[in-house]
Scaffold this motif. Structure first.
Motif, short mmCIF file in Angstrom:
data_model
loop_
_atom_site.label_atom_id
_atom_site.label_comp_id
_atom_site.label_asym_id
_atom_site.label_seq_id
_atom_site.Cartn_x
_atom_site.Cartn_y
_atom_site.Cartn_z
N THR A 1 0.64 -1.30 -0.11
CA THR A 1 -0.41 0.07 0.00
C THR A 1 1.11 1.25 0.17
O THR A 1 0.72 1.77 -0.78
N SER A 2 1.73 1.47 0.69
CA SER A 2 2.42 2.38 1.02
C SER A 2 3.47 3.32 0.30
O SER A 2 4.26 3.84 -0.15
N GLN A 3 3.54 2.40 -0.82
CA GLN A 3 5.09 2.32 -1.70
C GLN A 3 4.73 1.82 -2.96
O GLN A 3 4.67 2.95 -3.33
N PHE A 4 4.31 0.86 -3.44
CA PHE A 4 3.85 0.19 -4.50
C PHE A 4 2.96 0.68 -5.03
O PHE A 4 2.83 1.76 -6.26
N LEU A 5 1.17 1.15 -4.09
CA LEU A 5 -0.06 1.27 -4.14
C LEU A 5 -0.21 3.49 -4.56
O LEU A 5 -0.75 3.94 -5.66
N THR A 6 0.38 3.34 -3.24
CA THR A 6 1.08 4.87 -3.20
C THR A 6 1.24 5.63 -4.61
O THR A 6 0.48 6.59 -5.02
N HIS A 7 2.50 5.72 -5.09
CA HIS A 7 2.76 6.07 -6.50
C HIS A 7 2.30 5.40 -7.17
O HIS A 7 2.35 6.42 -8.00
N PHE A 8 1.78 4.23 -7.59
CA PHE A 8 1.69 3.83 -8.70
C PHE A 8 -0.11 5.76 -9.14
O PHE A 8 -0.45 5.76 -9.95
N TYR A 9 -0.54 5.36 -8.00
CA TYR A 9 -1.47 6.39 -7.85
C TYR A 9 -1.49 8.15 -8.29
O TYR A 9 -2.61 8.54 -8.49
N LEU A 10 -0.29 7.91 -7.33
CA LEU A 10 -0.09 9.45 -7.95
C LEU A 10 0.65 9.97 -8.82
O LEU A 10 1.35 10.59 -9.89
N ARG A 11 1.11 8.71 -10.10
CA ARG A 11 1.49 8.40 -11.78
C ARG A 11 2.93 8.91 -11.11
O ARG A 11 4.01 9.92 -11.76
N GLY A 12 3.52 8.07 -9.39
CA GLY A 12 4.93 8.56 -8.89
C GLY A 12 5.38 6.93 -9.76
O GLY A 12 5.02 6.56 -10.57
N SER A 13 6.68 6.64 -9.41
CA SER A 13 7.39 5.71 -9.77
C SER A 13 8.31 4.71 -8.66
O SER A 13 8.53 5.36 -7.49
N ILE A 14 8.45 3.82 -8.57
CA ILE A 14 9.25 2.62 -7.40
C ILE A 14 10.44 1.88 -8.69
O ILE A 14 10.19 1.93 -9.37
N VAL A 15 10.98 1.83 -7.55
CA VAL A 15 12.70 0.96 -7.62
C VAL A 15 12.51 -0.25 -7.29
O VAL A 15 12.02 -0.09 -5.45
#
Length: 495
Positions: free
Chosen positions: A206-220
């Protein structure tokens, strides 16, 4: 809906995932998800297993299941064969999505012990393998629509091998916690999160994967063993703005040599998932003086984040888990459920749209923890005069080692299955690096000779590495209460 997180960004050429030095845009991930959709949609069962390590394929498999209006059931990569078969049976999985790295292993496990017909879908090749046991499940999903109150994902929380337990989180639970997390940390589309923990864990989910997709951010996505120098290399190379660690990782950071990497991009270093000494926290703060240290507290049953100690409060409130994040109510109550004033110790209970629907097929256990809409965490806490929460103990038996929840009953069940053991009892022992480790007390059957090494080998064949007792102690008897239950104590060190 969970799938809308990707649907809303389907045309975007913004980078969504960086993995193995490759960049993947939202548009590319959306296209990949569509290529696998038909194979997942045709399965009549509602629950779909996901057995993939942290990778771009985990992301694709995750959303492909969601796009099919199915329930995602992640299976931890370190699960033993018996545990995987138990999850498949308990969750009634007709299909497990995996990749080429894990296909042969999963096929071997299910061929040798599956009770029902089950298919394995290989994301890497787009092929399926049907394992026929000539015994099909009778309960099927009618599908295909879903609402915000339907279950989106079922995450592991506890239970023995013979009786596993999964937390049912709805679309509403997840979206609510995503929005609360964003509001709490003031995240935006420019944020990039470094994921070093398993993506199937509640806080990463939730706090990393989905949160950053929700914002149109990114994950490494970090792969491999955690090493402080490699961790800092990732942050510098990919300009990560936040990451989440467990206490043992922070301990390793303080023991490493001072980094020469430029970490100016890093806004937040979040941590949670177990006990940590104040000394280590202060060392981390000195080690990374320009990074905001965020102490978080949560539970899988709450999707999972509940509180945060924000950087501006870190020095004067070190040791606190902070205040409730927006949209989450937290209070401390006595044994009768009455709210206690500040500076009084009691059980932490929480309420909000983030609280789970319940435990899958465990209504009695659900009723024990959700009472009048409040989730009883089993943690003991206290609020100070300024409304900052401190977690001071636990009511339930969970042992937290290296940020992972271990339930002693599972280890006890394995030990009792050994032909030479009459009784078994597992409790926590304090550990400088891991916080806690499990220690086992066993009563050996009369006229039986069994060595500690034999018992440890027995455990190694049946338990993940973190669940193997650090010590096995042979005792004459195990102390019990008046009604015959094992008398549990908080720690082996306190005995």
């Amino acid at each position: 809906m969970l799938k809308d997180i990707l649907l809303d960004n389907q045309s975007s050429n913004s980078v969504a995932v960086i993995y193995d030095d490759n960049q993947y845009t939202y548009n590319q991930i959306y296209g990949s998800v569509l290529t696998h959709l038909d194979e997942i949609c045709e399965v009549s069962g509602k629950n779909i297993g996901l057995f993939v390590q942290n990778s771009i394929e985990y992301v694709i498999g995750y959303f492909a299941i969601s796009f099919a209006n199915k329930v995602i059931v992640p299976i931890e990569m370190n699960c033993k064969a018996e545990q995987i078969r138990s999850i498949v049976d308990y969750c009634e999985l007709d299909l497990i999505v995996t990749n080429s790295d894990n296909f042969a292993y999963l096929n071997q496990i299910l061929e040798s012990g599956a009770k029902y017909d089950v298919e394995i879908y290989n994301l890497s090749t787009g092929s399926k393998r049907n394992i026929s046991k000539k015994r099909k499940r009778t309960q099927k999903s009618e599908n295909i629509t879903c609402s915000e109150n339907d279950v989106a994902i079922m995450l592991h929380t506890s239970g023995t091998t013979s009786k596993p337990k999964k937390v049912m989180l709805t679309h509403k639970n997840l979206i609510s916690n995503i929005e609360s997390n964003i509001a709490s940390l003031q995240l935006n589309y420019q944020d990039r999160s470094l994921i070093v923990l398993p993506m199937c864990f509640g806080y990463c989910n939730t706090s990393q994967f989905l949160t950053h997709f929700y914002l149109r951010g990114s994950i490494v996505i970090y792969d491999g063993t955690f090493l402080p120098t490699r961790f800092f290399h990732y942050i510098e190379k990919y300009c990560c703005t936040n990451t989440t660690c467990i206490p043992s990782m922070l301990y390793l950071i303080t023991k490493s040599k001072k980094s020469k990497y430029l970490l100016s991009s890093l806004r937040y270093l979040c941590f949670g998932g177990g006990t940590i000494s104040l000394d280590v926290l202060k060392k981390v703060h000195r080690w990374l003086p320009d990074v905001g240290i965020v102490h978080t507290y949560g539970q899988t049953e709450a999707a999972p984040r509940l509180t945060c100690l924000l950087p501006q409060d870190f020095e004067r409130k070190t040791g606190s888990v902070g205040k409730p994040i927006p949209g989450v109510c937290v209070k401390v109550v006595d044994e009768d459920g009455k709210e206690l004033p500040s500076n009084y110790q009691g059980e932490i209970v929480v309420k909000g749209d983030n609280v789970m629907k319940g435990y899958y097929k465990r209504p009695e256990e659900t009723a024990k923890v959700i009472k009048n809409g409040w989730l009883h965490t089993g943690d003991i806490g206290i609020f100070d005069d300024e409304g900052y929460l401190y977690v001071v103990g636990r009511i339930k038996n969970v042992i937290i080692t290296g940020g992972l929840n271990i339930y002693p009953e599972e280890i006890e069940e394995v030990l009792r299955s050994h032909p030479g053991i009459d009784e078994a009892f597992v409790l926590p022992k304090q550990h400088e690096l891991l916080g806690e480790v499990p220690v086992a007390q066993v009563v050996i059957k009369k006229n039986i000779q069994v060595s500690n090494n034999e018992l440890l080998d027995f455990c190694k064949q049946r338990l993940e590495i973190q669940k193997i007792p650090s010590e096995i102690i042979k005792v004459e008897k195990i102390e019990k209460t008046y009604n015959g239950k094992v008398r549990r104590v908080n720690s082996y060190d306190n005995k």
